[in-house]
Structure formats: structure tokens, C-alpha cells
Scaffold this motif. Sequence first.
Motif, PDB file in Angstrom:
ATOM      1  N   HIS A 222       2.060   9.340  -5.991  1.00 21.41           N
ATOM      2  CA  HIS A 222       2.346  10.531  -5.234  1.00 21.41           C
ATOM      3  C   HIS A 222       4.416  10.816  -6.599  1.00 21.41           C
ATOM      4  O   HIS A 222       4.009  12.345  -7.314  1.00 21.41           O
ATOM      5  CB  HIS A 222       3.351  10.727  -4.637  1.00 21.41           C
TER       6      HIS A 222
ATOM      7  N   HIS B  45      -5.291   7.492  -4.321  1.00 15.40           N
ATOM      8  CA  HIS B  45      -5.117   5.808  -3.224  1.00 15.40           C
ATOM      9  C   HIS B  45      -6.525   4.964  -2.411  1.00 15.40           C
ATOM     10  O   HIS B  45      -6.009   4.047  -3.454  1.00 15.40           O
ATOM     11  CB  HIS B  45      -3.948   6.279  -2.457  1.00 15.40           C
ATOM     12  N   GLU B  46      -7.149   5.962  -2.302  1.00 17.10           N
ATOM     13  CA  GLU B  46      -8.376   5.318  -1.810  1.00 17.10           C
ATOM     14  C   GLU B  46      -9.086   4.851  -3.664  1.00 17.10           C
ATOM     15  O   GLU B  46      -9.946   4.129  -3.790  1.00 17.10           O
ATOM     16  CB  GLU B  46      -9.521   6.458  -1.246  1.00 17.10           C
TER      17      GLU B  46
ATOM     18  N   LYS C 136       1.269   4.314  -2.492  1.00 16.50           N
ATOM     19  CA  LYS C 136       1.462   5.539  -2.477  1.00 16.50           C
ATOM     20  C   LYS C 136       2.177   6.383  -2.933  1.00 16.50           C
ATOM     21  O   LYS C 136       2.002   7.875  -3.359  1.00 16.50           O
ATOM     22  CB  LYS C 136       1.195   6.119  -1.099  1.00 16.50           C
TER      23      LYS C 136
ATOM     24  N   GLU D  77      -0.529  15.297   0.842  1.00 15.18           N
ATOM     25  CA  GLU D  77      -0.184  13.540   1.624  1.00 15.18           C
ATOM     26  C   GLU D  77      -2.062  13.633   1.146  1.00 15.18           C
ATOM     27  O   GLU D  77      -2.766  13.166   0.689  1.00 15.18           O
ATOM     28  CB  GLU D  77       0.120  13.861   3.311  1.00 15.18           C
ATOM     29  N   GLU D  78      -2.355  14.307   1.282  1.00 14.11           N
ATOM     30  CA  GLU D  78      -4.150  14.269   1.179  1.00 14.11           C
ATOM     31  C   GLU D  78      -4.636  14.300  -0.342  1.00 14.11           C
ATOM     32  O   GLU D  78      -5.722  13.122  -0.199  1.00 14.11           O
ATOM     33  CB  GLU D  78      -4.469  15.632   1.723  1.00 14.11           C
ATOM     34  N   ASN D  79      -4.165  14.924  -1.355  1.00 13.97           N
ATOM     35  CA  ASN D  79      -4.011  14.608  -2.807  1.00 13.97           C
ATOM     36  C   ASN D  79      -3.625  12.931  -2.977  1.00 13.97           C
ATOM     37  O   ASN D  79      -4.598  12.742  -3.831  1.00 13.97           O
ATOM     38  CB  ASN D  79      -3.864  15.243  -3.351  1.00 13.97           C
ATOM     39  N   VAL D  80      -2.725  12.576  -2.510  1.00 12.36           N
ATOM     40  CA  VAL D  80      -1.856  11.218  -2.785  1.00 12.36           C
ATOM     41  C   VAL D  80      -3.026  10.169  -2.088  1.00 12.36           C
ATOM     42  O   VAL D  80      -3.347   9.320  -2.711  1.00 12.36           O
ATOM     43  CB  VAL D  80      -0.633  10.967  -2.050  1.00 12.36           C
ATOM     44  N   ARG D  81      -3.674  10.729  -0.106  1.00 16.32           N
ATOM     45  CA  ARG D  81      -4.828   9.735   0.133  1.00 16.32           C
ATOM     46  C   ARG D  81      -6.053   9.305  -0.958  1.00 16.32           C
ATOM     47  O   ARG D  81      -6.046   8.575  -1.404  1.00 16.32           O
ATOM     48  CB  ARG D  81      -5.119  10.316   0.889  1.00 16.32           C
ATOM     49  N   VAL D  82      -6.488  10.517  -1.263  1.00 14.61           N
ATOM     50  CA  VAL D  82      -7.699  10.629  -2.848  1.00 14.61           C
ATOM     51  C   VAL D  82      -6.938  10.053  -3.158  1.00 14.61           C
ATOM     52  O   VAL D  82      -8.751   8.584  -3.587  1.00 14.61           O
ATOM     53  CB  VAL D  82      -7.904  12.076  -2.322  1.00 14.61           C
TER      54      VAL D  82
ATOM     55  N   GLU E 222       0.765  -0.554   0.225  1.00 15.58           N
ATOM     56  CA  GLU E 222      -0.164   0.118   0.090  1.00 15.58           C
ATOM     57  C   GLU E 222       1.369   1.196  -0.051  1.00 15.58           C
ATOM     58  O   GLU E 222       0.609   2.259  -0.901  1.00 15.58           O
ATOM     59  CB  GLU E 222      -1.222  -0.075   0.883  1.00 15.58           C
ATOM     60  N   GLU E 223       1.968   1.167   1.131  1.00 20.27           N
ATOM     61  CA  GLU E 223       2.780   2.145   0.835  1.00 20.27           C
ATOM     62  C   GLU E 223       3.689   2.529  -0.057  1.00 20.27           C
ATOM     63  O   GLU E 223       3.773   3.894  -1.200  1.00 20.27           O
ATOM     64  CB  GLU E 223       3.816   2.330   2.186  1.00 20.27           C
TER      65      GLU E 223
END
Length: 125
Positions: A86, A114-115, A82, A107-112, A78-79
Motif C-alpha cells: 500500500h 499482494h496475490e 499488504k 484495497e482491490e489494487n493492493v490485493r491484486v 500477510e497484513e
Amino acid sequence: MKYEEALDLKSRLAEIVTVLGMKHIDVDRVGCFRSFGSSTKRTIARCHTIGKLMQKSMNVKAHYAIEFLEKFDKLSREEQDKVIIHELMHIPKTFGGGFRNHDFVCEENVRVLHERFLNFRKYNL
Ligand SMILES: [Zn+2]
């Protein structure tokens, strides 16, 4: 420094590009390499390109290379995904040889993204 082409990472990158609909990214012009022997401790991966003037001078199109440092292989899947997301986000819509900076690649845009990637996989396996 030693570089090794990373076709396994390239195919994961290509899948992410397709799933996330990153249509501006020409996967044929994104190289993936593992590097060995870097003294940098904190960096996991980095995105390289050649600037506009060099493209003109060499008469080539824009090209990007993503370098994965030794630490990358120690991360969870998972990492790693990400990190790939990124690095892909650093490539601008123009695909012209510049970068998007960390105001956007955060981090926030990457998280979105990735989800979104994980959700796609959940429903399409
Ligand atoms: Zn970055």
C-alpha cells in the motif's frame, strides 16, 4: 515521537519492489522507520516525501520515507506485506516527490499485487 531505522522492513520492502517489478522505485531513496509515541490510533503506516521546491532549494533528489507505527508490528505477516505494498503504491511513476492518491491505492489494487507477490513466493521457494 521517536524514530528508529527499520532495516528489516527495508529488506522486505526491497524484495517486494523486485518481485513486483516496481522499476520506478529507487530503493536507495526510500527510508524505512519505526515510530514510537504517536497519538494517532488508526494509522498503521504512512509515506512521507519532500516536495519539488524543497528538493530544488536543498539541491537534493526526491526522497521518500515510510513510517511504520507501533500497531504495524502487531499485524500478521500477510497484513504487514499488504501495508508495505500500500505505501509503495503511493509513490508515483515519476518518483518525483508527489503521491498517488487512494483512488489508485485502494484495497482491490493492493490485493491484486499482494496475490502476485504470494504466487511468486510459492513458486520460487
Ligand atoms: Zn494510503
